[in-house]
Design an enzyme around this catalytic site. Structure first.
Site, mmCIF file in Angstrom:
data_model
loop_
_atom_site.group_PDB
_atom_site.id
_atom_site.type_symbol
_atom_site.label_atom_id
_atom_site.label_comp_id
_atom_site.label_asym_id
_atom_site.label_seq_id
_atom_site.Cartn_x
_atom_site.Cartn_y
_atom_site.Cartn_z
ATOM 1 N N GLY A 236 -9.032 -15.450 41.671
ATOM 2 C CA GLY A 236 -9.782 -14.401 40.979
ATOM 3 C C GLY A 236 -9.907 -13.107 42.061
ATOM 4 O O GLY A 236 -10.203 -12.048 41.821
ATOM 5 N N ALA A 238 -10.414 -10.335 44.158
ATOM 6 C CA ALA A 238 -11.898 -9.395 44.310
ATOM 7 C C ALA A 238 -12.585 -9.453 42.960
ATOM 8 O O ALA A 238 -13.714 -8.668 43.040
ATOM 9 C CB ALA A 238 -11.761 -7.964 44.621
ATOM 10 N N ASP A 256 -10.965 -18.077 44.971
ATOM 11 C CA ASP A 256 -9.989 -17.448 45.564
ATOM 12 C C ASP A 256 -9.803 -18.105 47.019
ATOM 13 O O ASP A 256 -10.809 -18.394 47.671
ATOM 14 C CB ASP A 256 -9.889 -16.012 45.405
ATOM 15 C CG ASP A 256 -8.627 -15.142 45.862
ATOM 16 O OD1 ASP A 256 -7.976 -15.182 44.819
ATOM 17 O OD2 ASP A 256 -8.300 -15.275 47.110
ATOM 18 N N ASP A 282 -8.885 -23.237 48.310
ATOM 19 C CA ASP A 282 -7.335 -23.162 48.383
ATOM 20 C C ASP A 282 -7.236 -23.949 46.766
ATOM 21 O O ASP A 282 -7.268 -25.356 46.896
ATOM 22 C CB ASP A 282 -6.820 -23.997 49.355
ATOM 23 C CG ASP A 282 -5.375 -23.840 49.250
ATOM 24 O OD1 ASP A 282 -4.768 -23.593 48.303
ATOM 25 O OD2 ASP A 282 -4.846 -23.981 50.798
ATOM 26 N N ASP A 297 -5.350 -16.470 36.952
ATOM 27 C CA ASP A 297 -4.398 -15.032 37.406
ATOM 28 C C ASP A 297 -3.475 -15.452 38.535
ATOM 29 O O ASP A 297 -3.892 -14.892 39.470
ATOM 30 C CB ASP A 297 -5.313 -13.865 37.484
ATOM 31 C CG ASP A 297 -4.679 -12.634 37.497
ATOM 32 O OD1 ASP A 297 -3.394 -12.615 37.269
ATOM 33 O OD2 ASP A 297 -5.260 -11.650 37.983
ATOM 34 N N CYS A 350 1.307 -11.289 36.591
ATOM 35 C CA CYS A 350 1.856 -9.804 36.537
ATOM 36 C C CYS A 350 3.388 -9.670 36.974
ATOM 37 O O CYS A 350 3.878 -8.849 37.680
ATOM 38 C CB CYS A 350 1.133 -8.628 37.236
ATOM 39 S SG CYS A 350 0.898 -9.134 39.075
#
Ligand SMILES: C[S@@+](CC[C@H](N)C(=O)[O-])C[C@H]1O[C@@H](n2cnc3c(N)ncnc32)[C@H](O)[C@@H]1O
Length: 408
Positions: A236, A238, A256, A282, A297, A350
């Site tokens: 995630g 920030a 994260d 992790d 993500d 992305c």
């Protein structure tokens, strides 16, 4: 704060990027330490991003004019690239801009300014092969041509994007009352701002808007989590996606690896007046937590974000693709263990490659017959779809791949 010559400042940023720094934070840092008008800041930004986006074509234009390019100081080569970019890709008058670059060269390199003058006056754009014209590493160009067929859309990655904002309740009214020009974006809760930078926006300081590309926001929207639902936001960072989910009433825990990003996230969530629980973990190891809605993500090569991260073009290597996909497969398997029965798992990256997208999800579905793909039609332009969907990175949008997977 010192005044600075915008071209000298752009040169300093480019030289740092050449030594391995990321462009956006290096540029932000440089702009924050100098007293520039918004027009000057715009010029620095254009010179940095434009030069990095066009580096391959600029090199092809400059190399025939230089006897020993490798023998020149690296910073001088950046000066030539930036000067050539400004002459060949912007409408600014050539004579004045060449003089301006020669002045920078005189201060930095003394005698070598004669070379700068001669080269910038002569430089012209040569015809070049398509990957050079598009500013893509050869391996990525070949992958995109083989996988997507046409690659002409990649030209849009060389054009600047507007400032995209995700707006929270009251955000539009705040932008309007401070006189900021904005247009509705392609998704609800998104707007694009023209002619203003984030640091100028009171709505940002008031915690009513969040800079975010609509393609990134859509990953969170695809979860379709109702108010009150528990959500795990994996990798995630920030907590940007987590913030929107929390604003819609979800109870979000964001995991994260990097606690420094999460510290920045906590400060940002405070600015937004929203609550997200951050936990450091992790994800190569399974998580002792589960929920009906899970968003992964995943870390990726970022090939869909070459517009905003133009220096990635210099870093990407074909070998990284296998490594990236192997990590993503492990993270996706671990994310799947955290999905409650009949729950939803959204996988997003992305990046626009087969091994990080469709290939990865197809192999996941083979390994996990209890999951099926349930990716809806999306309201953004598409490059290709299958089990999931690839967003075409045009009109200022980042390229993304998402798959919505349902358990049981
Ligand atoms: C694409 S970013 C996601 C950022 C975030 N979701 C957002 O919307 O801004 C990928 C994130 O994965 C994190 N990451 C990389 N390897 C990881 C691992 N093994 N376990 C957990 N997080 C990891 C990185 O720190 C980074 O924040």
């Amino acid at each position: 704060m010192p005044d600075a010559d915008p071209r000298a400042l752009a040169l300093r940023v480019l030289d740092h990027v050449g030594r391995g720094k990321f462009a956006a934070p290096t540029l932000d840092h440089a702009l924050s330490r100098h007293d520039l008008t918004s027009q000057q800041a715009g010029l620095v930004t254009d010179l940095v991003y434009g030069t990095l986006r066009r580096e391959r074509w600029l090199e092809a234009a400059l190399t025939p004019l230089l006897r020993d390019p490798e023998g020149l100081p690296q910073e001088l080569r950046w000066l030539l690239r930036a000067g050539a970019y400004e002459k060949l890709f912007t409408p600014r008058p050539a004579h004045a801009l060449v003089n301006a670059w020669v002045s920078v060269a005189k201060r930095r390199f003394g005698m070598l300014s004669g070379l700068v003058n001669a080269v910038l006056r002569r430089v012209e754009l040569p015809p070049v092969p398509e990957p050079v014209r598009l500013g893509l590493p050869d391996f990525l160009y070949s992958h995109w041509r083989d996988y997507f067929g046409d690659v002409s859309w990649a030209a849009a990655l060389n054009e600047p994007a507007p400032l995209w904002l995700t707006v929270f309740p009251g955000g539009r009214e705040a932008l309007r009352s401070e006189g900021t020009n904005f247009e509705a974006g392609p998704l609800p809760d998104t707007v694009s701002v023209h002619g203003a930078s984030l640091r100028e926006l009171a709505a940002y300081r008031q915690g009513l808007v969040q800079p975010q590309n609509p393609s990134s926001l859509l990953a969170a929207m695809l979860l379709d989590a109702p108010a009150g639902a528990r959500v795990l936001d994996l990798a995630g960072g920030a907590g940007i996606k987590a913030a929107w989910l929390a604003a819609k009433g979800a109870r979000v825990t964001s995991y994260d690896l990097r606690s420094s990003r999460q510290r920045a996230g906590r400060r940002n969530l405070e600015r937004l007046g929203l609550e997200v629980e951050f936990k450091t973990h992790d994800l190569r190891r399974p998580l002792a937590d589960s929920a009906p809605y899970v968003l992964l993500d995943a870390p990726c090569l970022g090939t869909g974000t070459l517009r905003g991260h133009p220096e990635l073009r210099r870093r990407l290597r074909e070998d990284d693709l296998k490594e990236s996909a192997a990590l993503q497969a492990l993270l996706l398997d671990n994310a799947a263990r955290s999905v409650a029965s009949a729950g939803v798992l959204v996988y997003a990256v992305c990046s626009l490659t087969e091994p990080e997208g469709e290939g990865l999800v197809a192999a996941f579905l083979d390994r996990h017959p209890d999951f099926s793909a349930d990716t809806p039609a999306i309201p953004l332009p598409r490059l290709r779809s299958g089990a999931g969907v690839y967003v075409k990175p045009v009109d200022g949008l980042d390229g993304f791949y998402y798959a919505r997977l349902r358990r049981g």
